[in-house]
Design a protein around this motif. Structure first.
Motif, PDB file in Angstrom:
ATOM      1  N   MET A  41       0.843  -1.204   0.000  1.00 29.19           N
ATOM      2  CA  MET A  41       0.000   0.000   0.000  1.00 29.19           C
ATOM      3  C   MET A  41       0.879   1.255   0.000  1.00 29.19           C
ATOM      4  N   ARG A  42       1.936   1.199   0.822  1.00 25.60           N
ATOM      5  CA  ARG A  42       2.825   2.368   0.904  1.00 25.60           C
ATOM      6  C   ARG A  42       3.409   2.683  -0.451  1.00 25.60           C
ATOM      7  N   HIS A  43       3.823   1.657  -1.166  1.00 23.35           N
ATOM      8  CA  HIS A  43       4.445   1.940  -2.459  1.00 23.35           C
ATOM      9  C   HIS A  43       3.457   2.480  -3.470  1.00 23.35           C
ATOM     10  N   VAL A  44       2.216   2.052  -3.386  1.00 20.91           N
ATOM     11  CA  VAL A  44       1.225   2.646  -4.288  1.00 20.91           C
ATOM     12  C   VAL A  44       1.067   4.123  -3.929  1.00 20.91           C
ATOM     13  N   LEU A  45       1.089   4.412  -2.638  1.00 18.51           N
ATOM     14  CA  LEU A  45       0.994   5.812  -2.218  1.00 18.51           C
ATOM     15  C   LEU A  45       2.199   6.622  -2.705  1.00 18.51           C
ATOM     16  N   TYR A  46       3.400   6.027  -2.605  1.00 18.74           N
ATOM     17  CA  TYR A  46       4.588   6.737  -3.105  1.00 18.74           C
ATOM     18  C   TYR A  46       4.422   7.040  -4.586  1.00 18.74           C
ATOM     19  N   ALA A  47       3.910   6.053  -5.327  1.00 17.97           N
ATOM     20  CA  ALA A  47       3.774   6.239  -6.763  1.00 17.97           C
ATOM     21  C   ALA A  47       2.796   7.371  -7.064  1.00 17.97           C
ATOM     22  N   THR A  84      -5.237  14.626 -14.486  1.00 22.69           N
ATOM     23  CA  THR A  84      -4.760  15.592 -15.459  1.00 22.69           C
ATOM     24  C   THR A  84      -3.353  15.340 -15.964  1.00 22.69           C
ATOM     25  N   CYS A  85      -2.563  14.592 -15.200  1.00 20.16           N
ATOM     26  CA  CYS A  85      -1.190  14.456 -15.654  1.00 20.16           C
ATOM     27  C   CYS A  85      -0.874  13.013 -16.003  1.00 20.16           C
ATOM     28  N   ALA A  86      -1.171  12.652 -17.251  1.00 15.28           N
ATOM     29  CA  ALA A  86      -1.039  11.256 -17.689  1.00 15.28           C
ATOM     30  C   ALA A  86       0.385  10.743 -17.520  1.00 15.28           C
ATOM     31  N   LEU A  87       1.346  11.599 -17.759  1.00 12.75           N
ATOM     32  CA  LEU A  87       2.737  11.163 -17.741  1.00 12.75           C
ATOM     33  C   LEU A  87       3.149  10.643 -16.361  1.00 12.75           C
ATOM     34  N   LEU A  88       2.777  11.399 -15.330  1.00  9.72           N
ATOM     35  CA  LEU A  88       3.142  10.986 -13.974  1.00  9.72           C
ATOM     36  C   LEU A  88       2.399   9.720 -13.563  1.00  9.72           C
ATOM     37  N   LEU A  89       1.146   9.643 -13.971  1.00  4.89           N
ATOM     38  CA  LEU A  89       0.372   8.441 -13.643  1.00  4.89           C
ATOM     39  C   LEU A  89       1.035   7.220 -14.253  1.00  4.89           C
ATOM     40  N   LEU A  90       1.470   7.394 -15.488  1.00  2.00           N
ATOM     41  CA  LEU A  90       2.084   6.280 -16.200  1.00  2.00           C
ATOM     42  C   LEU A  90       3.415   5.896 -15.563  1.00  2.00           C
ATOM     43  N   ALA A  91       4.202   6.913 -15.208  1.00  2.72           N
ATOM     44  CA  ALA A  91       5.506   6.633 -14.594  1.00  2.72           C
ATOM     45  C   ALA A  91       5.310   5.846 -13.304  1.00  2.72           C
ATOM     46  N   GLY A  92       4.353   6.274 -12.499  1.00  5.45           N
ATOM     47  CA  GLY A  92       4.068   5.562 -11.251  1.00  5.45           C
ATOM     48  C   GLY A  92       3.648   4.131 -11.531  1.00  5.45           C
ATOM     49  N   GLY A  93       2.842   3.969 -12.569  1.00  5.88           N
ATOM     50  CA  GLY A  93       2.353   2.642 -12.924  1.00  5.88           C
ATOM     51  C   GLY A  93       3.486   1.725 -13.342  1.00  5.88           C
ATOM     52  N   ILE A  94       4.414   2.270 -14.112  1.00  2.00           N
ATOM     53  CA  ILE A  94       5.543   1.448 -14.558  1.00  2.00           C
ATOM     54  C   ILE A  94       6.364   1.014 -13.349  1.00  2.00           C
ATOM     55  N   TYR A  95       6.581   1.953 -12.434  1.00  2.00           N
ATOM     56  CA  TYR A  95       7.322   1.614 -11.218  1.00  2.00           C
ATOM     57  C   TYR A  95       6.628   0.462 -10.463  1.00  2.00           C
ATOM     58  N   GLY A 136      -9.195  11.783 -19.708  1.00  2.00           N
ATOM     59  CA  GLY A 136     -10.091  11.376 -18.645  1.00  2.00           C
ATOM     60  C   GLY A 136      -9.410  10.467 -17.643  1.00  2.00           C
ATOM     61  N   GLY A 137     -10.205   9.673 -16.988  1.00  2.00           N
ATOM     62  CA  GLY A 137      -9.676   8.863 -15.901  1.00  2.00           C
ATOM     63  C   GLY A 137      -9.037   7.570 -16.344  1.00  2.00           C
ATOM     64  N   LEU A 138      -8.765   7.399 -17.627  1.00  2.00           N
ATOM     65  CA  LEU A 138      -8.306   6.075 -18.054  1.00  2.00           C
ATOM     66  C   LEU A 138      -6.987   5.667 -17.399  1.00  2.00           C
ATOM     67  N   MET A 139      -6.022   6.569 -17.429  1.00  2.00           N
ATOM     68  CA  MET A 139      -4.721   6.248 -16.804  1.00  2.00           C
ATOM     69  C   MET A 139      -4.918   5.935 -15.317  1.00  2.00           C
ATOM     70  N   LEU A 140      -5.570   6.858 -14.655  1.00  4.25           N
ATOM     71  CA  LEU A 140      -5.795   6.692 -13.215  1.00  4.25           C
ATOM     72  C   LEU A 140      -6.565   5.403 -12.942  1.00  4.25           C
ATOM     73  N   GLY A 141      -7.610   5.192 -13.717  1.00  5.84           N
ATOM     74  CA  GLY A 141      -8.452   4.026 -13.502  1.00  5.84           C
ATOM     75  C   GLY A 141      -7.731   2.725 -13.811  1.00  5.84           C
ATOM     76  N   ALA A 142      -7.071   2.693 -14.960  1.00  8.19           N
ATOM     77  CA  ALA A 142      -6.455   1.437 -15.390  1.00  8.19           C
ATOM     78  C   ALA A 142      -5.286   1.057 -14.489  1.00  8.19           C
ATOM     79  N   ILE A 143      -4.503   2.054 -14.092  1.00  4.11           N
ATOM     80  CA  ILE A 143      -3.299   1.728 -13.326  1.00  4.11           C
ATOM     81  C   ILE A 143      -3.590   1.578 -11.839  1.00  4.11           C
ATOM     82  N   TYR A 144      -4.449   2.414 -11.303  1.00  5.91           N
ATOM     83  CA  TYR A 144      -4.586   2.447  -9.848  1.00  5.91           C
ATOM     84  C   TYR A 144      -5.905   1.895  -9.315  1.00  5.91           C
ATOM     85  N   MET A 145      -6.942   1.894 -10.153  1.00  9.25           N
ATOM     86  CA  MET A 145      -8.250   1.451  -9.646  1.00  9.25           C
ATOM     87  C   MET A 145      -8.545   0.009 -10.081  1.00  9.25           C
TER      88      MET A 145
END
Ligand code: SF4
Ligand code: SF4
Lengths: 447, 343
Positions: free
Chosen positions: B26-32, B208-219, B263-272
């Motif tokens: 959980m902590r690492h998801v929060l860091y991401a 709003t920031c797809a790039l950061l969401l994606l970077a976190g997801g890759i991590y 929209g929420g695709l990055m957020l949804g697909a990677i984190y939800m």
């Protein structure tokens, strides 16, 4: 050479450095050895001596108690003190032959002579192995001759030598491969002939490149034998995983390697058989790694079968203040010991002393978050998530019928990775035990 | 000395344990997610902060009360899952949302989304999305009011009725903007990919920031903290479908880039969608689950009445995931063809 492997598995820290460079030392003869009549899988052996008898090192003292059983030999020269219940590594009390070592005897082998194996037919070779009291030295202690008996109608294509030693800490097989190449190749020659196999493969994890290269360079020109480097991954040394990694074939569920036309033996066993045929030594001593942060002087020792744990620990300088767990076997599948009087039996591949740091008591268990880490770890592709949920509810029948419980080989990979610290394999063992009992009861009722 | 050493612990193997536990995951998801939160604070200032805080207080407070107000050392709050639920919920909300609504969202997420089913590990629906769905159903207008972003200099400027009282008529008069998805759907305007990537758009706090969401997801994927098959499967499905539609009628249907980054695709697909509890565990199941979400997202966006469908797609597939699991049991090692399979 690129390393082959199987799918899934885990990467526990290897921790082999403690003993990797330690040469094999022979410990002084213990004052007493305890030889349980049951140190292998299968029926117990039947004692042939009685209290007061004088026995010689290498002398037969108990015969096999059935086909799946092995004879037992005196590991020291001395006098039979008693045949009585003694502490056994399994935690039970087991009927054992206790021999007091004769300090004045030179402790030479009872019947040391080379064996003319070249003229022997296959059946006679097998009989020799059987009479040598051999069991799998990698830990399972399954009678060797049973695995080497090819039933009518079956054919063995390849012989596989298991030099993976995938358990963390242990370096027993590693040392044997470095030092005893000749015995290994002689053993291979004999087993290959006995099985009628085409070729032998020796599978070794790549954290032992020195052993791979060393053996490869010394393969006799006329021996069809090949070294296969395997990725360092647990449980690479499990029979199924080894067969898959080396040959890309699977052993059918519930069947033996024979059903995939292969036979597998641990490299230490093969070396032992080499010694049997070079100078007639039955299985009376073995190499063990004594290691872990809880032991003062990590060592690689050659010990007579039946030496007490206490004696070995003393020889290695004793355990440290914070030692909290002593295991026979590796930290993934070994058994913890609590009584230091237990003897080292034939199947003990090493002694690992852990400190409270590694073996900290029960960890806090969280709810299963269905992270699937366990599925991605399970080398037989079970669904430990579902099995674990069913085990918690005690629905053992469903585990058996729908989720292949009996295919679990209890490697512990699932428990190792589970972030919620759920004792998965521990619960599966309980479930299997309950189911086996139930089956036995049903069988009894029917009979 | 007695041969039996009393300090030796008896337990059964394995005696080694991977140094990863549930709180750590959980902590690492929060860091991401931390960089995403920071950017959101930069873009939306105090309004975003208030929403984040309100969700957190709502979610953690509810969990604390439901679990019987334990001391911190014994609290389930320590596993981090309530905090993660709160942060994820907040990231799906508009930055100008009144705090009392955000608070309610947090309460509902934990109470209905998690504890109604028996707590962590037993819930069927993603708790954050449960909270969000509740808010969407109750306050449709507030949930689709997107304030424009600006920089740090406006940190203390309110972007909406942040401090509105419950059930007051909103007097919202800040400048609002259409999200790229709404533009794409209702006005047929595409937004520049670079703006989407960098977060130069309006939308919910975290999308709003797809790039950061994606970077976190890759991590997270590389470290094995999320089921990587799910985001990969969703992106692939969406990309393929969007490409096909685009090829059929380029004017009507925007290309895959718009779909993936909007929209929420990055957020949804990677984190939800990767919420472990509410997604399948089997590898094949994860692919089916992902494909289902991908298909639904494109279908809702292109043929449904709403501009955005990520939330409903995930919730719908959540409901199916136990079934998917049952259908996709892995083929075990050395499986012999059973009668059932042969039939
Ligand atoms: S690893 Fe543990 S927490 Fe994860 S799915 Fe398996 S049992 Fe559940
Ligand atoms: S212990 Fe059993 S279930 Fe767990 S990983 Fe090993 S084989 Fe799979």
């Amino acid at each position: 050479m690129s390393a082959k492997t199987f799918r899934h598995g885990v990467h526990p820290p290897e921790n082999k450095g403690l003993t990797e460079g330690r040469l094999i030392e022979r410990i002084p003869m213990p004052a007493e050895v305890v030889l349980p009549l049951s140190q292998h899988l299968g029926a117990p052996s039947v004692a042939l001596v009685k209290a007061g008898d004088r026995v010689y090192r290498g002398q037969l003292i108990a015969k096999a108690g059935g086909f799946v059983s092995v004879p037992l030999h005196a590991s020291v020269t001395g006098k039979v003190k008693a045949i009585e219940l003694r502490h056994h590594p399994s935690g039970r009390m087991v009927e054992s032959i206790v021999i007091a070592t004769d300090p004045s005897s030179p402790q030479t082998l009872h019947n040391e002579e080379p064996v003319d194996w070249e003229s022997m037919p296959a059946e006679q070779l097998l009989t020799m192995v059987k009479e040598g009291g051999f069991v799998g030295l990698g830990g399972a202690a399954f009678p060797t001759h049973v695995k080497l008996s090819v039933p009518e109608g079956k054919h063995v294509q390849y012989f596989l030598v298991n030099g993976c030693e995938c358990e963390p800490y242990l370096t027993t097989d590693h040392r044997i491969m470095l030092d005893w190449a000749d015995a290994i190749f002689l053993g291979i020659r004999i087993i290959q002939k006995l099985l009628g196999a085409e070729k032998t493969f020796i599978g070794v994890e790549t954290n032992k490149w020195d052993a791979i290269r060393g053996l490869q360079d010394r393969v006799p020109a006329d021996l069809p034998c090949e070294l296969v480097p395997l990725e360092t991954k647990y449980p690479q040394g499990a029979e199924k995983m080894l067969v898959t990694a080396v040959l890309q074939r699977e052993i059918p569920s519930g069947k033996l390697p024979l059903d995939a036309q292969v036979v597998v033996q641990n490299v230490g066993t093969v070396a032992g058989i080499g010694e049997l045929f070079s100078f007639g030594q039955p299985l009376i001593e073995r190499v063990i790694t004594v290691t872990g942060p809880g032991i003062k002087q990590p060592s690689t020792l050659l010990v007579p079968v039946g030496t007490a744990l206490q004696e070995i620990l003393d020889y290695c300088g004793g355990i440290t203040e914070d030692a909290s767990q002593i295991l026979f076997g590796g930290p993934m599948m070994g058994t913890p010991q609590y009584d230091l009087r237990v003897p080292v039996t034939k199947g003990v591949s090493g002694i690992v002393c852990l400190t409270s740091k590694q073996a900290a008591g029960p960890r806090q268990e969280y709810a299963c978050i269905r992270c699937a880490s366990c599925l991605d770890a399970c080398p037989v592709f079970l669904n430990p998530t579902q099995l674990g949920a069913l085990a918690r509810m005690g629905r053992y029948d469903e585990m058996l019928e729908n989720y292949h419980l009996m295919d679990c080989m209890e490697c512990g990979s699932c428990s190792y990775v589970c972030p919620s610290n759920i004792p998965l394999v521990q619960r599966f063992r309980v479930a299997k035990g309950v189911i086996r009992e139930e089956m036995a009861r049903k069988k009894n009722n029917a009979a | 000395m007695s041969a039996q050493s009393p300090k030796l612990i008896i337990s059964t193997g394995p005696f080694l344990k991977r140094p990863v536990d549930t709180p750590k995951v959980m902590r690492h998801v929060l860091y991401a997610l931390a960089p995403v939160v920071l950017v959101a604070l930069y873009l939306f200032g105090i309004s975003a902060l208030m929403v984040l805080l309100a969700c957190t207080i709502g979610a953690m407070g509810t969990e604390w009360i439901i679990t019987g107000r334990p001391r911190w050392s014994e609290s389930t709050l320590r596993d981090g899952s309530a905090l993660l639920t709160a942060i994820l919920l907040a990231l799906t909300l508009p930055p100008g949302l009144p705090i009392w609504m955000a608070l309610m969202g947090g309460i509902v997420a934990v109470a209905l989304g998690k504890y109604l089913f028996g707590g962590l590990g037993n819930n069927v629906f993603n708790p954050s999305l449960t909270g969000r769905a509740f808010l969407q159903a109750s306050f449709p207008l507030a949930l689709t009011t997107w304030p424009v972003h600006s920089g740090l200099q406006d940190f203390f400027r309110l972007r909406g009725d942040t401090f509105a009282l419950p059930f007051m008529r909103p007097e919202f008069d800040a400048i609002t903007a259409a999200t790229p998805l709404a533009k794409m759907k209702f006005e047929g305007i595409s937004t520049q990919a670079s703006s989407l990537l960098l977060g130069n758009i309006s939308g919910s706090i975290g999308e709003t920031c797809a790039l950061l969401l994606l970077a976190g997801g890759i991590y997270l994927g590389v470290r094995g903290f999320i089921k990587w098959r799910i985001p990969v499967g969703i992106f692939l499905t969406v990309a393929i479908l969007a490409t096909l539609l685009h090829l059929i009628d380029a004017d009507k249907y925007p290309g895959p880039v718009q779909h993936l980054l909007c929209g929420g695709l990055m957020l949804g697909a990677i984190y939800m969608a990767t919420d472990p509890v509410t997604s399948p565990v089997t590898p094949r199941g994860c692919w089916f689950f992902a494909a289902g979400i991908g298909i639904l997202v494109v279908a809702i966006r292109e043929f449904g009445g709403l501009p955005e469908g990520v939330m409903y797609s995930i919730l719908f597939m959540n409901a199916l995931s136990p079934l998917i699991d049952r259908w996709t049991q892995p083929r075990i090692y050395g499986a012999v063809k059973s009668k059932a399979e042969a039939a």
